[in-house]
Design an enzyme around this catalytic site. Structure first.
Site, PDB file in Angstrom:
ATOM      1  N   GLN A   1      -8.967 -43.271 -43.007  1.00 27.99           N
ATOM      2  CA  GLN A   1      -7.699 -42.962 -43.698  1.00 27.99           C
ATOM      3  C   GLN A   1      -7.046 -44.233 -44.255  1.00 27.99           C
ATOM      4  O   GLN A   1      -5.820 -44.350 -44.274  1.00 27.99           O
ATOM      5  CB  GLN A   1      -6.746 -42.214 -42.762  1.00 27.99           C
ATOM      6  CG  GLN A   1      -7.061 -40.730 -42.620  1.00 27.99           C
ATOM      7  CD  GLN A   1      -6.933 -39.964 -43.939  1.00 27.99           C
ATOM      8  OE1 GLN A   1      -6.248 -40.377 -44.866  1.00 27.99           O
ATOM      9  NE2 GLN A   1      -7.619 -38.832 -44.028  1.00 27.99           N
ATOM     10  N   SER A   2      -7.852 -45.184 -44.695  1.00 24.98           N
ATOM     11  CA  SER A   2      -7.312 -46.450 -45.204  1.00 24.98           C
ATOM     12  C   SER A   2      -6.478 -46.252 -46.477  1.00 24.98           C
ATOM     13  O   SER A   2      -6.963 -45.711 -47.470  1.00 24.98           O
ATOM     14  CB  SER A   2      -8.479 -47.399 -45.500  1.00 24.98           C
ATOM     15  OG  SER A   2      -8.038 -48.495 -46.275  1.00 24.98           O
TER      16      SER A   2
END
Ligand code: PLP
Length: 322
Positions: A73-74
């Site tokens: 989920q960067s």
């Protein structure tokens, strides 16, 4: 100073707003917020400022592809993928973790921007797979540009050095800048900008996942290296870097009571969304430091919102946020 290659696509200057209801609720100092969640590129966030310098460098080197890495989920990878799309570069993201069958939030957007995703189940393999991915792209003639974790190279850090100049020109007084710090580029840029442009207040990073000792080393080294780009070396040491690691014991991305309270207070008192990983944790730290009286009542604290809200919609956090 103006010779540093830079593209202009962030929506700048980002607004500075007051948070009077949050201040009153905490019985604390005046609280301001700098809205870098509104930098414009694909839901915004702090990586946009860095990417103005990073993409310019990639173009100058003739790159046809950008490669970067981060968590599933960067936010950094989402913004990198968007910037790559915008400037017609291919993009490969090496993401640590297990991709869910139905991609959500940042991962879903990575796909929309056309990035190729390589997942790495075990973090220990990440650097090796990143290197293999990079070498393969070199062999294919892509002249890939490696965007480091979090965009935190000396070049990327310049985005936040210039952000201090932007803030000073907004002519708002602040005694403290408080923000979440992790890969250190934001922190290093702010420390460098504080020195170069003469910000009189203190710059305090709330650690998301790193011990203070590592942050001081990494941030001072990055700030020193970034200073060379201004044409005059400044040697920063750990003493120039203020950091607090009291709020990260649970580990990266582990959602707890502090994050939940901060998200609820900002939302219910000010209509502002924080994210579960970075700004939620940084705000939890700021709120605790206010309650402990670390910031004086007559001081002004600027909370630097670094973005990240898409993660509110990630499957991973759905059960915990409310
Ligand atoms: C990446 C990120 C940070 C941390 O910035 P660094 O420059 O990596 O220290 C803070 N907040 C958000 C929302 C981020 O995505």
């Amino acid at each position: 100073m103006n010779q540093i290659p830079r593209l202009r696509f962030a929506h700048l200057p980002t607004p500075v707003e007051a948070l009077p209801r949050l201040s009153a609720h905490l019985g604390g100092p005046k609280i301001l917020i700098k809205r870098d969640d509104q930098t414009g590129l694909a839901f915004g966030g702090n990586k946009t400022r860095k990417l103005e310098f990073l993409v310019a460098e990639a173009q100058a080197q003739g790159a046809k592809m950008m490669i970067s890495a981060g968590a599933i989920q960067s936010n950094h990878c989402r913004q990198t993928a968007a910037a790559a799309a915008k400037f017609g570069l291919e993009c490969i993201l090496v993401l640590t973790g297990v991709a869910p069958a139905q991609p959500s939030a940042n991962l879903l957007m990575d796909r929309l921007f056309g990035a190729k995703i390589v997942t790495v189940a075990d973090r220990a393999d990440r650097d090796r797979i990143l290197k293999e991915t990079f070498d393969q792209a070199v062999d294919q003639g892509k002249q890939p540009y490696l965007v480091p974790y979090g965009g935190s190279s000396p070049t990327g850090a310049l985005g936040y050095a210039f952000a201090v100049d932007e803030f000073i020109k907004q002519e708002v007084h602040a005694d403290w800048m408080v923000f979440g710090t992790s890969s250190g580029g934001t922190h290093a840029g702010l420390v460098l900008g504080q020195r170069v442009f003469g910000f009189q207040g203190k710059v305090l990073g709330i650690s998301i996942d790193e011990p203070v000792k590592a942050l001081k080393e990494n941030v001072s080294a990055l700030a020193s290296a970034a200073s060379d780009k201004f044409g005059k070396h400044i040697q920063f040491t750990g003493q120039d870097v203020l950091a607090n690691d009291d709020y990260c014991a649970a580990g990266y991305g582990v959602f707890g009571e502090g994050e939940r309270e901060a998200i609820h207070l900002f939302a219910s008192l000010e209509g502002i969304l924080l994210d579960p990983v970075y700004t939620g944790r940084a705000a939890a730290g700021m709120i605790d430091l206010i309650r402990r009286g670390v910031f004086q009542k007559d001081e002004t604290v600027l909370f630097w919102h670094t973005g990240g809200q898409p993660a509110l919609f990630a499957d991973k956090y759905q059960a915990d946020i409310l």
